[in-house]
Design a protein around this motif. Structure first.
Motif, PDB file in Angstrom:
ATOM      1  N   SER A 137      66.175  78.608  10.341  1.00  0.00           N
ATOM      2  CA  SER A 137      64.861  78.015  10.162  1.00  0.00           C
ATOM      3  C   SER A 137      64.616  77.243   8.864  1.00  0.00           C
ATOM      4  CB  SER A 137      63.731  78.944  10.567  1.00  0.00           C
ATOM      5  OG  SER A 137      63.683  79.914   9.594  1.00  0.00           O
ATOM      6  N   LEU A 138      63.665  76.577   8.731  1.00  0.00           N
ATOM      7  CA  LEU A 138      63.245  76.115   7.147  1.00  0.00           C
ATOM      8  C   LEU A 138      62.840  77.282   6.092  1.00  0.00           C
ATOM      9  CD1 LEU A 138      62.728  73.904   5.119  1.00  0.00           C
ATOM     10  CD2 LEU A 138      60.429  73.557   6.173  1.00  0.00           C
ATOM     11  N   GLY A 142      75.749  73.202  -0.840  1.00  0.00           N
ATOM     12  CA  GLY A 142      74.511  72.587  -1.447  1.00  0.00           C
ATOM     13  C   GLY A 142      73.377  73.745  -1.418  1.00  0.00           C
ATOM     14  N   VAL A 143      72.121  73.018  -1.784  1.00  0.00           N
ATOM     15  CA  VAL A 143      70.998  73.953  -1.550  1.00  0.00           C
ATOM     16  C   VAL A 143      70.111  73.228  -0.629  1.00  0.00           C
ATOM     17  CG1 VAL A 143      69.154  74.922  -2.676  1.00  0.00           C
ATOM     18  CG2 VAL A 143      71.504  74.584  -4.137  1.00  0.00           C
ATOM     19  N   ALA A 144      69.559  74.264   0.341  1.00  0.00           N
ATOM     20  CA  ALA A 144      68.413  73.593   1.170  1.00  0.00           C
ATOM     21  C   ALA A 144      67.149  73.314   0.609  1.00  0.00           C
ATOM     22  CB  ALA A 144      68.530  74.461   2.399  1.00  0.00           C
ATOM     23  N   ASN A 150      61.087  56.880   0.813  1.00  0.00           N
ATOM     24  CA  ASN A 150      60.860  58.369   1.319  1.00  0.00           C
ATOM     25  C   ASN A 150      61.739  58.668   2.449  1.00  0.00           C
ATOM     26  OD1 ASN A 150      59.036  59.442  -0.927  1.00  0.00           O
ATOM     27  ND2 ASN A 150      57.462  57.723   0.092  1.00  0.00           N
ATOM     28  N   PHE A 151      61.802  59.883   2.881  1.00  0.00           N
ATOM     29  CA  PHE A 151      62.713  60.349   3.918  1.00  0.00           C
ATOM     30  C   PHE A 151      61.759  61.286   4.640  1.00  0.00           C
ATOM     31  CE2 PHE A 151      65.361  63.418   5.816  1.00  0.00           C
ATOM     32  CZ  PHE A 151      66.553  62.500   6.491  1.00  0.00           C
ATOM     33  N   ASP A 152      61.797  61.026   6.016  1.00  0.00           N
ATOM     34  CA  ASP A 152      61.058  61.749   6.973  1.00  0.00           C
ATOM     35  C   ASP A 152      62.015  62.416   8.125  1.00  0.00           C
ATOM     36  OD1 ASP A 152      59.177  62.646   9.002  1.00  0.00           O
ATOM     37  OD2 ASP A 152      57.613  61.455   8.320  1.00  0.00           O
ATOM     38  N   LEU A 153      61.997  63.823   8.148  1.00  0.00           N
ATOM     39  CA  LEU A 153      62.864  64.301   8.921  1.00  0.00           C
ATOM     40  C   LEU A 153      62.322  64.389  10.482  1.00  0.00           C
ATOM     41  CD1 LEU A 153      64.149  67.974   7.427  1.00  0.00           C
ATOM     42  CD2 LEU A 153      65.500  66.102   8.666  1.00  0.00           C
ATOM     43  N   PRO A 165      66.282  71.778  10.573  1.00  0.00           N
ATOM     44  CA  PRO A 165      64.902  71.625   9.818  1.00  0.00           C
ATOM     45  C   PRO A 165      64.767  71.483   8.438  1.00  0.00           C
ATOM     46  CG  PRO A 165      65.020  73.622  10.621  1.00  0.00           C
ATOM     47  CD  PRO A 165      66.337  73.239  11.145  1.00  0.00           C
ATOM     48  N   PHE A 166      65.879  71.010   7.732  1.00  0.00           N
ATOM     49  CA  PHE A 166      65.862  71.104   6.330  1.00  0.00           C
ATOM     50  C   PHE A 166      67.087  69.938   6.031  1.00  0.00           C
ATOM     51  CE2 PHE A 166      68.038  74.673   7.803  1.00  0.00           C
ATOM     52  CZ  PHE A 166      69.548  74.543   7.273  1.00  0.00           C
TER      53      PHE A 166
END
Length: 258
Positions: A61-62, A150-152, A177-180, A193-194
């Motif tokens: 999860s996030l 990497g890093v979440a 911008n970026f929208d998941l 979710p990340f």
């Protein structure tokens, strides 16, 4: 004295009060920003010491993944890349280079091996063509499976954007911008979710990944805070000294000795 300092100088008093309030408010805001960066840096440093997570094996999860180191293996989907515009070149603390140089973050989905899921990866920074915005820099992407570390994060960072994001997809996709959630809805695929900000700065793919520490700029916040507090103090002293001079002049006119 009260009349000389305040009653007969209402406009000057209100102006000085405004300067003092603005200066103190802005100074406190700068100190709070510095404190936020320090706390964020401490939190990130602590989480980076924790065991590395595996995006292929773990159901994350996030909350579990945020600011944690992550390994992921899969194939990039370069046709679905998103180029995030107006991103400054990342320069680490003590590093060299032009931090004012504008460019892109290259967001690319990674189809995870052994899963029907996609992981969005911030592969790094690429310079912008100042003559033609839609001419993108070359980025090397292999067709073979790759392992990235990497890093979440919840998102790759946001910039100010006028208006709302449209539904039409231009090619190449250059966004602010970026929208998941929007990407999941648009593609209809399952995705984690990340996002993961890739860390390997030695990889030869023409991207820059010298990510700065969250505490970068803390000294600047302290310096700005000092300037704002100094402005507030200067406004108060200017008001006070002028008021005292006016008071002395009134005493002299009335024949009183100071």
């Amino acid at each position: 004295m009260f009349s000389s300092l305040i009653t007969s100088r209402i406009v000057a008093t209100l102006s000085a009060l405004l300067v003092i309030l603005v200066g103190c408010g802005a100074g406190i805001w700068q100190l709070n920003r510095a404190e936020q960066k320090v706390r964020l840096g401490e939190s990130l440093a602590a989480k980076l010491e924790m065991p590395v997570l595996n995006a292929n094996a773990d159901s994350l999860s996030l909350e579990q993944a945020s600011e944690r180191r992550i390994l992921a293996r899969g194939r990039f989907i370069p046709a679905e890349a998103i180029w995030l515009d107006n991103r400054p070149r990342p320069i680490p603390e003590g590093g060299s280079g032009s931090s004012g140089q504008s460019g892109f973050y290259v967001m690319m989905p990674l189809k995870l091996d052994g899963q029907e899921a996609v992981l969005w990866v911030n592969r790094g920074w690429a310079p912008r063509n100042n003559q033609d915005r839609v001419v993108l820099p070359p980025v090397k992407t292999t067709d073979e499976p790759v392992t990235i570390e990497g890093v979440a994060f919840p998102h790759p960072g946001r910039v100010y954007e006028l208006g709302q994001k449209g539904t039409a997809k231009a090619i190449p996709r250059i966004e602010q911008n970026f929208d998941l959630a929007l990407e999941a809805q648009s593609h209809g695929w399952k995705q984690l979710p990340f996002i993961v900000r890739e860390s390997d700065s030695a990889k030869k793919d023409d991207l820059v990944r010298n990510w700065p520490s969250p505490t970068n700029g803390v000294d600047h916040h302290y310096a700005y805070a000092f300037q704002w507090f100094a402005l507030a103090l200067a406004g108060f002293l200017f008001w006070l000294i002028n008021g005292l001079m006016k008071y002395r002049r009134e005493l002299a006119v009335n024949g009183d000795r100071v």
